[in-house]
Design an enzyme around this catalytic site. Sequence first.
Site, PDB file in Angstrom:
ATOM      1  N   CYS A  42       1.351  -1.165  -0.100  1.00 20.48           N
ATOM      2  CA  CYS A  42      -0.039  -0.059  -0.141  1.00 20.48           C
ATOM      3  C   CYS A  42       0.826   0.830  -0.306  1.00 20.48           C
ATOM      4  O   CYS A  42       1.709   1.545   0.639  1.00 20.48           O
ATOM      5  CB  CYS A  42      -0.987   0.184   1.352  1.00 20.48           C
ATOM      6  SG  CYS A  42      -1.760   1.776   1.299  1.00 20.48           S
ATOM      7  N   CYS A  45       0.816   2.937   3.677  1.00 26.82           N
ATOM      8  CA  CYS A  45       0.765   2.614   5.142  1.00 26.82           C
ATOM      9  C   CYS A  45       1.893   1.386   4.995  1.00 26.82           C
ATOM     10  O   CYS A  45       2.505   1.796   5.822  1.00 26.82           O
ATOM     11  CB  CYS A  45      -0.367   2.474   5.805  1.00 26.82           C
ATOM     12  SG  CYS A  45      -0.990   0.719   5.117  1.00 26.82           S
ATOM     13  N   CYS A  91      -7.548  -1.234   1.822  1.00 24.72           N
ATOM     14  CA  CYS A  91      -6.252  -1.793   2.404  1.00 24.72           C
ATOM     15  C   CYS A  91      -7.039  -1.661   3.735  1.00 24.72           C
ATOM     16  O   CYS A  91      -7.712  -1.106   4.574  1.00 24.72           O
ATOM     17  CB  CYS A  91      -4.970  -0.590   3.117  1.00 24.72           C
ATOM     18  SG  CYS A  91      -4.360  -0.643   3.758  1.00 24.72           S
ATOM     19  N   CYS A 114      -8.444  -5.695 -10.021  1.00 22.91           N
ATOM     20  CA  CYS A 114      -8.060  -4.801 -10.526  1.00 22.91           C
ATOM     21  C   CYS A 114      -7.409  -3.070  -9.945  1.00 22.91           C
ATOM     22  O   CYS A 114      -8.235  -2.875  -9.695  1.00 22.91           O
ATOM     23  CB  CYS A 114      -9.026  -4.615 -11.783  1.00 22.91           C
ATOM     24  SG  CYS A 114      -9.137  -3.353 -12.588  1.00 22.91           S
TER      25      CYS A 114
END
Length: 124
Positions: A42, A45, A91, A114
């Site tokens: 991510c 983070c 996330c 996707c």
Amino acid sequence: MSSDQWRQQLSQEQYYVCREKGTERPFTGKWLVCQESGSFQCVCCGNLLFDASSQFDSGCGWPSFDQVIDNSNVKIVRDTSHNMERMEVTCAQCEAHLGHVFNDGPTETGVRYCINSISIDHQT
Ligand SMILES: [Zn+2]
């Protein structure tokens, strides 16, 4: 983090996609071409999301993966925006918008994540 803090940490485009559930233009993303090794995390983070080996070329214009490293690292949310019923991928750690997941994957997992290039970072 507050939206002001995210605005400071992220670029304008990252903020738009990750925090305001935007979508980058197809075929423009940095990670469109399959990476040979490593993993994706991510961009907000650092949460580990996808292994490079699960990436495949779907032709849809965004990086596509057939599985996540750990299902508990993402949160799937029902998304009914734009008059469509889709499953949004976020996330699990910071709730960044990552993309959508579809049940039409061509590989044995049957699913296609996707994902916006701008929401993820690659590390070898
Ligand atoms: Zn995150």
